[in-house]
Every structure is written in C-alpha cells, then in structure tokens.
Design a protein around this motif. Structure first.
Motif, mmCIF file in Angstrom:
data_model
loop_
_atom_site.group_PDB
_atom_site.id
_atom_site.type_symbol
_atom_site.label_atom_id
_atom_site.label_comp_id
_atom_site.label_asym_id
_atom_site.label_seq_id
_atom_site.Cartn_x
_atom_site.Cartn_y
_atom_site.Cartn_z
ATOM 1 N N ASN A 507 0.607 -1.321 -0.128
ATOM 2 C CA ASN A 507 -0.116 -0.130 0.085
ATOM 3 C C ASN A 507 0.825 1.450 0.057
ATOM 4 O O ASN A 507 0.540 2.219 -0.763
ATOM 5 C CB ASN A 507 -0.966 -0.039 1.157
ATOM 6 N N LEU A 510 1.857 1.671 -3.528
ATOM 7 C CA LEU A 510 0.791 2.500 -4.301
ATOM 8 C C LEU A 510 0.275 3.850 -3.842
ATOM 9 O O LEU A 510 -0.784 4.160 -4.566
ATOM 10 C CB LEU A 510 -0.312 1.462 -4.190
ATOM 11 N N TYR A 513 -0.731 6.561 -6.360
ATOM 12 C CA TYR A 513 -1.482 6.057 -7.506
ATOM 13 C C TYR A 513 -3.020 6.008 -6.999
ATOM 14 O O TYR A 513 -3.418 4.991 -6.524
ATOM 15 C CB TYR A 513 -1.244 4.591 -8.164
ATOM 16 N N CYS A 516 -5.714 3.095 -7.784
ATOM 17 C CA CYS A 516 -5.416 1.690 -7.383
ATOM 18 C C CYS A 516 -6.000 1.728 -5.667
ATOM 19 O O CYS A 516 -6.079 2.584 -5.015
ATOM 20 C CB CYS A 516 -4.110 1.476 -7.429
ATOM 21 N N ARG A 518 -6.910 0.340 -2.110
ATOM 22 C CA ARG A 518 -5.941 0.036 -0.927
ATOM 23 C C ARG A 518 -6.191 -1.421 -0.546
ATOM 24 O O ARG A 518 -7.597 -2.018 -0.503
ATOM 25 C CB ARG A 518 -6.622 0.873 0.228
ATOM 26 N N SER A 605 -5.076 -4.049 -13.627
ATOM 27 C CA SER A 605 -4.301 -2.892 -13.516
ATOM 28 C C SER A 605 -4.121 -2.174 -14.620
ATOM 29 O O SER A 605 -3.141 -1.296 -14.848
ATOM 30 C CB SER A 605 -2.770 -3.386 -12.960
ATOM 31 N N ILE A 613 4.390 -1.196 -11.110
ATOM 32 C CA ILE A 613 3.444 -1.047 -10.549
ATOM 33 C C ILE A 613 2.048 -1.893 -10.862
ATOM 34 O O ILE A 613 1.346 -2.438 -9.780
ATOM 35 C CB ILE A 613 2.757 0.571 -10.420
ATOM 36 N N TYR A 616 1.183 -4.859 -8.488
ATOM 37 C CA TYR A 616 0.266 -4.524 -7.285
ATOM 38 C C TYR A 616 -0.884 -3.980 -7.249
ATOM 39 O O TYR A 616 -1.837 -4.090 -6.286
ATOM 40 C CB TYR A 616 1.303 -3.671 -6.428
ATOM 41 N N CYS A 617 -1.224 -3.204 -8.459
ATOM 42 C CA CYS A 617 -2.506 -2.543 -8.582
ATOM 43 C C CYS A 617 -3.628 -3.208 -8.983
ATOM 44 O O CYS A 617 -3.626 -3.975 -9.646
ATOM 45 C CB CYS A 617 -2.238 -1.195 -9.624
ATOM 46 N N CYS A 619 -7.322 -1.909 -9.900
ATOM 47 C CA CYS A 619 -8.052 -0.579 -10.037
ATOM 48 C C CYS A 619 -9.274 -0.294 -9.555
ATOM 49 O O CYS A 619 -10.184 -1.281 -9.672
ATOM 50 C CB CYS A 619 -8.015 -0.692 -11.758
#
Length: 621
Positions: A507, A510, A513, A516, A518, A605, A613, A616-617, A619
């Motif tokens: 987190n 991110l 961003y 994205c 949490r 993502s 990124i 991890y993301c 959306c």
C-alpha cells in the motif's frame, strides 16, 4: 611505491549483477545462505577503521632489475651515508633440492665487491654494503627468477606429450590470503574488489563454504581432494614430511608445467606449523629458505613484522609470483602462493593489504599476463577470533571466505557453457573440494583422464546441483552455513503480523496512485522460517585436526531468522511472496526482499502504465 608498473585510472565501484534485491547468497531448495551487509547494524560496534601501512623507515640502497642487482645511488645520495659509502657484496641463500629438515638454509660465499651493479646467478641473496672504514652499513634481501636449464629440458619434453592428449591448456595462478571472509573483503579491500568485478569480470563464488577449522585442513581438500583423515594423515605423522603426497602441483609438474610454491610467515606456514613441512622442494621455484633467512634478521623488520627494509612482506611474495608469471608467460606454469602475515590477526588489517593486491592484479591485467591463465584468488576462512566472531554474522563470516575465479576472455567466449556454469555456481554451495576438481579439469581438459578422488567435489566448469547439501559433501553441521527451512503452522501468531507488514508495504508503494485500491490481507497461504543450524549458533572452538578432535559448544547466540510468506489480498485475490528478516535480539523485523506477484493480474491494473506498479495495483471501478 608499487613494485609493479601500471597506468593510473579511476576505479568504479563494484556493480551488482542482479536486478532484484536478493535475500540469500545461495537460495536453492536444499541450501539457503543468508545475505548480510558488511556494515549490518548488529555488528558495526565491533568494526574498527581500516588503516594504511607505510614501509619507509629505511632507504633501499639496492634493488633488483631482472637478474641484475643494482646500487640505488639516488637513495644513497639522500642518506646519511652519501659521503661514506664504499661498496656492496652479496651472499647466495642456499637450500639443496632435498634438505635435512624443512627449516634448513645456508649462506654461500660472498660475491666480488660491486659499486654500481652485478649479475646474480642465484635465486635468493643477502646483500650487505660497507662504508670506507669497512663497517657494515646496510643489509637487504633480494629474489630473482631465472630459467633453470636442467628443468626446462625435462618440462618441455613432458609438456609435448601432455599437449598431444588434451584439447586446451591454461596456466594456473593461485593466490591465497589468510583469514578474510567475503564480507570483510568487501569492507576493507574495496579497490581490489572493484578491480576484480569491473576489470577482470571475475566470478564471485558467494556460497564458498569452508569444510573444516583452520588453514591446513581447508587447503588439503583444495590441493589433494580429500579430508585429512582420508589422505590419510593425522597428528602422529607430524614428524614426517609431506614429500610423497600427490598434491595438485605435482600433477601439473609431471605434465610439463613449471611450478612455484611461495609463502610468507614461515613459522606458521601451512605444512610447517607443528608439522615437518617439505624436505624436498615441492616445486621448481620454492622460497621457504629465503623467507626463513629474512625472518631471522630481526633488526630489518618493523610495523609489527609486516615491513622489511622498504617493502611489505606481502609485496615480497606477490612480486616473486609476478616475476615468475612474467618470465614463464609463454610457457605452461602452475603457481601456488599463500600469504598470511598481514591479515591474520585482525579484521581491519585487511585494509592494509588492499593497495598491494590491487596493484598486483592491475599489473597482471595491464601487462596481459592473464591472457592464458586461470586466476584463483581466495581465502581459507574468515576471522576465527575476536568480538565480531562471537556474533551470528561473525560466525557466518568465519565459514564464508572469499573466492574469485578469473578466466581469459577468449576462453569464456570459446566455451560459453563453462562461463554459464560458473555464473550459476556463483550462487551455489561451493567448497575447496570443487577447486581441486576444477584444477583437474584444467589439467586434463577435454579428456577422461582424471586422478581418482572422492565424490565430494565437482568441477566448477560444470553446474553444481541446486540439490546439493552439506551432508552429502561431508561438511559437519557446525561448519555448514546453509539454513534449514521449517514450515510454520497456520495458527502461528507471527504469520498474521508479518502478512500485515507485507500488505502495508504494498500500500505504501501504491500510495501515489489514486486509481489503485487500498489492499487488505485476506489470508496467509503459506509460511516458513529459515533457521541457521543450532551447532553454528552454539559453536565456540575446535581443537585438533584429526586425533582427539574436539568441538566445544557454548550458549546459543541471538541470530536473524528469515520468514518466507505467501499472502492473498483483497480486492482482486492477488498473491504475493516476500521474505521478512526478524532480529531475535531486538525483536524487530523488516521486509528483506522484493515483493513478488505469483499469480496473473490480467486486466486488473489497466489504469496504470508503470510496469513495476502493475503487479500490485487493483484498479478502482
């Protein structure tokens, strides 16, 4: 001043060959050797600043120039003897091929007087200079390398026969430095480390693990391919010389290679400390009698017996091997040098050695003396005593000396599979037995002709198995740096804590961003901890090499424990793997690796373009 001619140019810092952030030096299914910073916070209190050393107490009135001994009039004119100097004479330092005992040496007759220079037909000499009243005003020791006609004829014939059997030949230059771990090499020998990495493209064997306690018991597997008890040898044989053992340099010698064996610190030399050494010279060029003669001339030594007249004892040995390699450059040779005195007694003393080894390696490189040579640059073990040694990292350091392997560029290109194997082996569990097998591979390249040895080693020109364990190659648990992988039950309280830490870190990545979501921790799918062997944590000392060998254990020291977790997050059911480093002493932890995505993220993502990124993301809709 360096005894080697070289250019001056700026050295870069060593660059890492890895894009990701590794947690382990070796990370295989059966062996995980932890990676630590040379300046880890847990040990910085035990590290002292490295110091330089200068050998300038005496001016050198004489110096070597090939096989000529010259009077240094520049130095004399700068000295208090400039108006009283008369002449010099030398005496050869003699040892027959087969001596009465390993400490034997004698002086021959004095040479004629010389005022400017004199040709020297001997390997080793003591020179003395006199004033006009015939009083002795100067003493020094000099060494010379020249071709020995009786040896040349025999070696040329033997090598012709050997060359017809093999598909490739390389010279071998082995240079060992006592008591320097890989971490300590990085701390205090930075110029040498940078040069090996950036100029020589050396292979850095990060998982090089010693197999026994001290120098002797680690060099024997390297040069005989066996543990001491398998040789067989034990302390009851201490009065018998090592003349009849088939060391690796003998095998090269029998095949027509010119050979050299050189050590400093003769009192504690590998095969001489509490042992009988060699009565017969082990190599064509052998310096022990010279080293003993110098050591006995106590008034010439200073700086804790590291400086002789105007030079480091370390440089005396390095220059000897350098001149040998230079003279024999167009002929096959095998050189074994091991240097003890300067680095044996403290971790920070390695800093005093940095300049010498840097200059030595740079000169070999710039004079193209490695173009047909395998260079093995190594240590026997790390520091075996002191406050640092009492820590967990110190215990690992003692067992993980440095080892670099350098091959000619043409050889690497011609044999890409060998280069690839060496690159893979940089992060495999490696031992002195593997060096022995590699040397045999070089000697009998392209043939099946190999000396019968144990199955403990494998040539580093081949890929070492990622299933290799300490047990299968005979490393006892208290020497083994491989950690054990212990699965954790799902209910272990640390699982959830460490899982939350991983998600918090994602987190934070991110946080800028806004598109994205949490993430939250949904589940810890698996967890294990990687523990060092209990025998390492409790090890105190080892006594005796074979007979009545005794290992003493004490209280367990606090260590670092690595936890490896796979977590699942929400939303999106992303699965991530990371390693947590836990400090038992301070009850603290931190993420010690990159966080890896281990399942597909597909279109989750699409709202971000940054590739780093995307994994991890998730959306926001």
């Amino acid at each position: 001043m360096s005894p080697y001619p070289h250019k001056n140019y700026h050295e870069e810092n060593p660059s890492t060959k890895l894009n990701s952030r590794p947690v382990f030096l070796v990370d295989t299914p059966t062996c995980k050797i932890p990676l630590f910073s040379p300046f880890d916070i847990s040990i910085v209190q035990f590290l002292k600043p490295g110091k330089k050393i200068s050998c300038n107490k005496f001016l050198p009135y004489t110096y070597e120039d090939g096989t000529i001994l010259r009077v240094n009039w520049t130095a004399i004119h700068q000295s208090r003897h400039k108006d009283t100097f008369k002449h010099c004479r030398y005496q050869p330092i003699i040892r027959p091929y087969e001596a009465e005992h390993h400490n034997y040496f004698d002086y021959g007759d004095y040479s004629e007087k010389f005022y400017s220079y004199i040709e020297v037909p001997y390997e080793f000499v003591r020179v003395r200079c006199y004033n006009r009243a015939n009083g002795k005003m100067y003493t020094n020791y000099h060494q010379f390398i020249y071709r020995k006609n009786d040896i040349e004829k025999v070696k040329s014939t033997a090598f012709e026969k050997h060359r017809a059997k093999v598909s490739e030949t390389l010279n071998v230059l082995m240079v060992g430095v006592d008591s320097i771990s890989r971490l300590n090499f990085q701390r205090y020998m930075r110029k040498t480390n940078a040069f090996l990495t950036n100029r020589l493209n050396a292979f850095d064997m990060m998982g090089y693990n010693k197999v026994a306690d001290n120098t002797f018991v680690n060099i024997v597997p390297m040069t005989l391919g066996k543990f001491l008890e398998d040789v067989p040898w034990n302390e009851s044989l201490s009065d018998i010389p090592f003349d009849n053992y088939n060391f690796i340099w003998k095998m090269f010698s029998d095949s027509g290679y010119r050979t050299l064996y050189a050590e400093d610190a003769p009192k504690i030399a590998i095969f001489d400390y509490l042992k009988a050494g060699f009565h017969k010279a082990p190599a064509d060029y052998f310096n022990r009698h010279f080293s003993i003669a110098m050591t006995k001339d106590k008034q010439l030594w200073y700086n804790e017996h590291n400086c002789l007249v105007n030079r480091l004892e370390t440089d005396v040995i390095l220059n000897y091997t350098f001149q040998f390699a230079s003279i024999m450059q167009k002929n096959p040779y095998f050189a074994f040098a091991f240097i003890t005195g300067l680095t044996h007694d403290s971790t920070e003393s390695a800093a005093m050695a940095d300049e010498s080894y840097f200059n030595y390696l740079k000169s070999l490189y710039e004079q193209h003396m490695l173009n047909n040579t395998l260079l093995i640059f190594y240590s026997d073990h790390g520091m075996r005593f002191g406050k640092l040694r009492e820590t967990y990292i110190g215990k690992l350091e003692e067992r993980l000396p440095f080892l670099f392997i350098v091959l000619p560029e043409w050889f690497r290109k011609k044999y890409p599979v060998i280069s690839q194997s060496l690159q893979i082996n940089e992060r495999r569990l490696i031992t002195p037995f593997d060096i022995y097998e590699t040397l045999q591979n070089v000697l009998f390249f392209g043939t099946d002709q190999r000396e019968q040895s144990s199955s403990r080693g494998i040539s580093l020109f081949q890929e070492v198995s990622d299933e290799r364990t300490c047990t299968e190659i005979g490393i006892l648990p208290h020497w083994c740096t491989c950690a054990k992988n212990v699965p954790l039950p799902p209910e272990d309280i640390k699982n959830r804590d460490f899982g939350e830490r991983i998600v918090t870190s994602i987190n934070q990545i991110l946080s800028t961003y806004v598109d994205c979501a949490r993430l939250t921790l949904e589940n810890v799918l698996s967890a294990s901890k990687i523990l060092p062997y209990d025998e390492i944590l409790r090890f105190r000392k080892s006594k005796n090499d074979v007979i009545n060998r005794k290992v003493t254990f004490g209280d367990k020291v606090n260590s670092f424990v690595h936890y490896q977790l796979i977590v699942q997050t929400s939303p999106g059911n992303g699965r991530f793997e990371a390693t947590i480093k836990y400090d038992e002493l301070h009850d603290s932890s931190k993420i010690a690796s990159d966080i890896s995505r281990i399942n597909l993220y597909g279109n989750q993502s699409n709202c971000v373009n940054d590739h780093s990124i995307k994994k991890y993301c998730f959306c926001n809709m």
